[in-house]
Design an enzyme around this catalytic site. Structure first.
Site, PDB file in Angstrom:
ATOM      1  N   ARG A  98      -4.248   3.417   7.968  1.00 29.90           N
ATOM      2  CA  ARG A  98      -5.369   4.279   7.561  1.00 29.90           C
ATOM      3  C   ARG A  98      -6.394   3.464   8.452  1.00 29.90           C
ATOM      4  O   ARG A  98      -7.660   4.184   8.804  1.00 29.90           O
ATOM      5  CB  ARG A  98      -5.621   4.188   6.194  1.00 29.90           C
ATOM      6  CG  ARG A  98      -6.718   5.224   5.959  1.00 29.90           C
ATOM      7  CD  ARG A  98      -6.827   5.175   4.140  1.00 29.90           C
ATOM      8  NE  ARG A  98      -6.014   6.396   3.970  1.00 29.90           N
ATOM      9  CZ  ARG A  98      -6.429   7.740   3.634  1.00 29.90           C
ATOM     10  NH1 ARG A  98      -7.503   8.084   3.977  1.00 29.90           N
ATOM     11  NH2 ARG A  98      -5.398   8.568   3.405  1.00 29.90           N
ATOM     12  N   GLU A 148     -13.045   7.349  -2.992  1.00 26.04           N
ATOM     13  CA  GLU A 148     -13.160   6.333  -2.045  1.00 26.04           C
ATOM     14  C   GLU A 148     -14.334   6.436  -0.964  1.00 26.04           C
ATOM     15  O   GLU A 148     -15.002   5.422  -0.537  1.00 26.04           O
ATOM     16  CB  GLU A 148     -12.043   5.963  -1.150  1.00 26.04           C
ATOM     17  CG  GLU A 148     -10.622   5.518  -1.815  1.00 26.04           C
ATOM     18  CD  GLU A 148      -9.274   5.962  -1.251  1.00 26.04           C
ATOM     19  OE1 GLU A 148      -9.034   7.236  -1.278  1.00 26.04           O
ATOM     20  OE2 GLU A 148      -8.673   5.085  -0.694  1.00 26.04           O
TER      21      GLU A 148
END
Lengths: 262, 788
Positions: free
Chosen positions: B311, B741
């Site tokens: 990621r 997030e």
């Protein structure tokens, strides 16, 4: 924590008596000693709490105009009780947090002489007199290095006498997590000269920065100490700051204190 | 409408009055035992001798377990089966559990654990990127590489090449409620576990393996966590398994919670990174090629590190189209705690890398960093339908239009091949720069800095583009279970866990919406592996997207059955049945919802249904680095202003203006909380939160006395948070967007604003590492001055 006995005398004489055994320790507000015990870094046979000794609590003035603070007086009481010495009151008001200030005592702080504690800077910069059950000790003779003092075994700080300067200020650079002084500088201007005491920085504990004192005594302005610095050697280096950073902060905090003292 | 309303968190009052129940608050049966790990004090080596005699002899101790005493699988790893619950004799980090004490009380267990006498044969630990590279100590066979084009060739021909390196520290999760678990042994060897976990199914799986049982013999319940932030995705396994194993051995309930110091010492954190970059660009600051090398410090076991590092690579572009790009990612195995998920899951580190590049490039070419950022944006999404013709002046010749169209299409493609179809940062940036007064303030900051020697100000704009979906495609699924009772009350359950983020409230609003009921009629119940099986972790910001959809489908199933039954009774069509304002209307007839439910029950209509959802349109090949890993992107933009004391390096955040994209928010009040909290947590990561390991690999910052998280007083005094009011273009639950997030990365603007302030002190580039503690800021000030 190891096991120990606990006594709570009502008078100074009883307290002195109770501290006779070699392994006995005096307990002020317990803000340093209790955590130390929890870490098993100390193992006294007996703790002698001074909380019940009324005669060493409270604030008064003597004939020489000195502020006289009983050794058992809490930081919160000092913060509220010395209007004629605002720098000292402000220092006391900014130690730790309210819980610490309502338990911790000036006598306890000076007896422990933590290298990051605030009070040693005030006592040394003010030229205070530390009064014990047996004698009077000038601040210049009292501090003997990190956690070291002139106190004898079983000696109790009963009073601290602060001459009140013409101008003074304490500047503390806080370690943001614990709020202990990464560096703290107390500057006090008296008729006969300026005293500068530094806490938090040195491996030797609180110290007087004489070079700055001399410069400030002839010219009490931040400019007077602009070019001065303390050497990084001998400064504390730990996870919160390098010796170089601490040495640098001594200069900055001193100039800030002078500017704030006016 | 119950969705889109700013209703309070369902447990807000209970959080405040203290009645919200956490694992440690659950009343336990008599005879419950308490556990504590005995941990390694060295970071690498072997245990040569163990004397647990003093531990066993300690007051209150019932049992002491070592690896040899474990009946079945000695493993608590989420993925790789490389993380023994109790050491097999090899020590991989200081704090690794070696043995387990079972005692009558929590304190007795702790006291006893310290009495072990253990000798070690120490080896030199691997603690730095350099040491790990030298030893080739890594996960996977070598670095992963994603990208497109020939970067070396592009760098060779670029007018300017800007190079640098940034160190990015880790971050302790510092959830207010520490890790905790409670295991209750049942008849026939079954086990019920209460855990403070974001991943009940994984707890169930690991406990079942540790007990040699099928998963159906283990039930895991999670009512709520006092914060998770990713730290309870895998790190709770050890406590739950320890409790279950001890409960099996003793036949008594077993409970375990880490004290804060133990929690710091044992559990993994956000991965520290070092990112090196070489960026080719023109004199305007237009990026032509970027070469990234990302070094992720993973700690001793694999945990979720591969996905985290993936990621980070997938966010090395952030909002910028980089024509030629290479991202090389090293996943280094070190003798630290096993670093793990943390809000953003590697994305923030990757994003800091590219934001640092843009900051550096803007400094190099002497342009406003906000303008340089905009210059490099992905192509803005078209208004309206995505298939609509692309823009271009009607007067242009056709070939020009088609060339422009091709150019625009090319400017939408990420380094991993996904087309950014929903890019809205152009519009958001325009709006934010205007509402925050960016350009006026930029001039004022310059004026201030020209006049003031000691206090320098800094201003920075940064964007966020964050990919939504688990990159492990199969995790993008969720289930729900909904019951309507005959009195018209509704109970619902889904696989998501509540950690304070407001998931339960949002999902309950979705359910209430379907039935036309007030919130009081809907009860959301504790996450329970016996109610909804095979769930994914509540992570990747996906909680509301996945579980909201699953719950809506289940509710619609029941509402459909009710409608069909009532329609038939009144010779109406099911589509004519309306659920609104606590009533069910069928033609001219109107029932209270309770009457309708009772009538359906009497008419033998099932009022219970499951719902199941899987995210459409995603596929991803993580080895080749190609595909469409994300269903959509969530966006945010922020302008932060700071003041720096150049004498000490101290600083303060003066103001933050945020424009965040939550799509059509399910609950703007909860989303605001996520945005504000995310910004502050992100800023804390990059400023005051400093993890310090000593040369022996011991974590020295393991309590709030040494590790500083932001407090309420550290939030900026002026804190403007607004939402970009636009529907998600992807078909998500009520067209909302994930918001867990993404806001954390708004905090990157604080690091960039500090860089801006430091840059005002001299000609050099600040090259600030993170966390930018005052000492580091002061060092940067000296560097930029020294460059004169």
């Amino acid at each position: 924590m190891y096991a120990f006995d606990f006594v709570r005398p009502k008078s100074l004489n009883e307290a002195v008596e109770a501290l006779q055994p070699e392994e006995a320790m005096a307990l002020g507000g317990g803000q340093t000693l209790i955590p130390t015990l929890k870490q098993r870094l100390a193992s006294p046979s007996k703790l002698v709490s001074l909380k019940g000794v009324e005669e060493i609590r409270g604030i008064c003035r003597d004939d020489q105009g000195r502020v006289c603070i009983g050794g058992g007086t809490t930081h919160a009481e000092v913060a509220a009780g010395v209007p004629e010495y605002p720098a000292l009151a402000a220092l006391a008001a900014n130690i730790g947090d309210p819980a610490v200030r309502n338990r911790g005592t000036i006598g306890g702080s000076l007896a422990n002489n933590d290298p990051s504690a605030c009070y040693p800077a005030a006592a040394l910069a003010s030229g205070a007199t530390i009064v014990t059950n047996t004698r009077e000790i000038a601040a210049d003779d009292y501090f003997e290095g990190m956690f070291m003092t002139a106190l004898e075994e079983g000696e109790i700080i009963t009073e601290v006498r602060f001459p009140v300067p013409q101008a003074a200020n304490y500047q503390k650079f806080e370690q943001p997590a614990s709020r202990f002084a990464l560096v703290g500088v107390f500057v006090a201007k008296f008729e006969d000269g300026v005293r500068v005491a530094v806490t938090g920085a040195s491996e030797e504990g609180v110290f007087r920065w004489t070079e700055a004192e001399e410069a400030l005594s002839s010219n009490f302005s931040p400019d007077a100490v602009q070019g001065l610095s303390v050497p990084a050697e001998g400064m504390i280096g730990d996870l919160h700051g390098s010796p170089e950073y601490r040495a640098h902060l001594v200069g900055v905090m001193t100039r800030r204190a002078v500017a704030a003292a006016g | 409408m119950t969705v889109a309303k700013p209703l309070p968190h369902d447990a807000a009052a209970r959080h405040v009055d203290g009645s919200a129940r956490y694992v440690d608050d659950i009343p336990v049966p008599a005879g419950t035992l308490h556990l504590c790990f005995g941990c390694a004090r060295i970071s690498r080596g072997r245990v040569t001798a163990v004397d647990l005699g003093p531990v066993r002899a300690a007051e209150g101790v019932i049992a002491v377990l070592t690896a040899d005493d474990l009946p079945f699988d000695n493993d608590v790893a989420p993925v790789a089966h490389d993380e023994p619950l109790l050491s097999d004799g090899t020590v991989h980090y200081a704090g690794q559990p070696l043995f387990l004490v079972v005692a009558e009380s929590h304190l007795q267990a702790r006291r006893a654990a310290r009495r072990a006498e253990i000798s070690y044969e120490e080896e030199t630990p691997i603690l730095t990127v350099e040491q790990a590279l030298a030893a080739d100590s890594r996960f996977e066979e070598g670095p992963r590489v994603y990208g497109r084009g020939d970067v070396e060739a592009a760098l060779a021909t670029a007018p300017l090449v800007t190079e640098g390196e940034i160190e990015i520290g880790g971050q302790e999760h510092f959830y207010l409620e520490g890790q905790a678990a409670l295991a209750l042994p049942q008849e026939g060897g079954d086990m019920i576990v209460h855990a403070s976990s974001q991943h009940p199914t994984e707890i169930q799986h690991k406990v079942a393996d540790a007990l040699g049982l099928p998963m159906h013999a283990v039930r895991v319940e999670v009512r709520r966590m006092g914060g998770g932030f990713g730290g309870k995705e895998s790190q709770g396994n050890a406590l739950a398994v320890a409790c279950a194993v001890a409960a099996r051995a003793t036949g008594r309930p077993c409970k375990m919670r880490y004290d804060r110091d133990d929690d710091f010492t044992i559990t993994g954190k956000r991965h520290p990174f070092v990112i090196r970059y070489r960026a080719g660009h023109d004199a305007e600051g237009r990026l032509l090629a970027v070469d990234f090398r990302q070094f992720a410090v993973c700690g001793w076991s694999q945990d979720l590190s591969l996905a985290v590092a993936d990621r980070a690579m997938l966010h090395a572009d952030n909002a910028y189209w980089i024509p030629t790009v290479r991202i090389e990612s090293h996943r280094l195995k070190t003798n630290h705690q096993s670093h793990t998920a943390f809000r953003g899951f590697g994305g923030p580190q990757g994003m800091v890398g590219i934001e640092r590049v843009l900051d550096h490039v803007a400094h190099r070419v002497g342009r406003d960093p906000a303008e340089v950022r905009r210059l490099n944006y992905y192509a803005e999404a078209e208004e309206g339908a995505l298939s609509a013709p692309l823009g271009g002046s009607a007067a242009s010749p056709p070939e020009d239009i088609s060339a422009k169209k091709k150019d625009l299409q090319e400017r939408r493609v990420t380094p991993y091949g996904q087309v950014v179809e929903d890019f809205i940062l152009g519009g958001m940036t325009e709006r934010l720069l205007e509402t925050s007064g960016y350009h006026v303030r930029r001039a004022r900051v310059a004026e201030w800095n020209a006049r003031n020697e000691v206090i320098k100000r800094g201003l920075a704009f940064t964007p966020v583009k964050f990919g939504i979906s688990f990159t492990l495609t199969h995790l993008n699924q969720a289930g729900a279970l909904v019951h309507v009772y005959q009195d018209g009350s509704v109970a619902l359950n889904h696989g998501g866990t509540e950690m304070g983020q407001g998931l339960f409230q949002k999902v309950a609003q979705v359910a209430a919406q379907v039935f036309g009921l007030p919130m009081a009629a809907v009860r959301i119940t504790a996450t329970d592996t016996a109610k909804v099986p095979n769930t994914s972790a509540t992570a990747a910001s996906s909680g509301s997207d996945l579980n909201g959809m699953a719950v809506r489908l289940a509710c619609e199933e029941i509402a459909g059955r009710m409608a069909a039954f009532l329609a038939e009774r009144h010779q109406a069509k099911p589509t004519e049945v309306r659920f609104r304002e606590s009533r069910v209307e069928v033609g001219a007839e109107s029932y209270s919802f309770a009457e309708a439910a009772k009538a359906c029950w009497m008419g033998r209509v099932s009022l219970s249904a499951t719902g199941y959802y899987r995210t459409p349109d995603i596929s991803w090949d993580r080895i080749r680095g190609e595909g469409r890993p994300f269903f959509y992107f969530a966006y945010g933009a922020v302008v932060s202003e700071v003041a720096v004391d150049t004498l000490t390096g101290e600083y303060r955040i003066l103001r933050a203006d945020i424009l965040h994209d939550a799509g059509s928010s399910l609950n703007p009040a909860i989303d605001r909380g996520q945005v504000e909290g995310g910004y502050v947590q992100g800023a804390g990561w990059l400023t005051t939160e400093e993890l310090v390991w000593d040369d022996a690999g011991r974590l020295r910052t393991h309590a709030p006395s040494t590790y500083k998280i932001p407090a309420a007083s550290d939030a900026p005094e002026v804190f403007e948070v607004n939402f970009w009011q636009a529907e998600n273009r992807a078909e998500t639950i009520h067209r909302s967007k994930a918001v867990g997030e993404p806001p954390l990365m708004l905090g990157i603007s604080v690091l960039m604003a500090l860089s801006d302030a430091v840059a005002a002190c001299g000609p050099g580039y600040p090259a600030l590492d993170a966390p930018a503690t005052p000492e580091r800021v002061l060092a940067a000030i000296r560097r930029v001055r020294g460059a004169a």
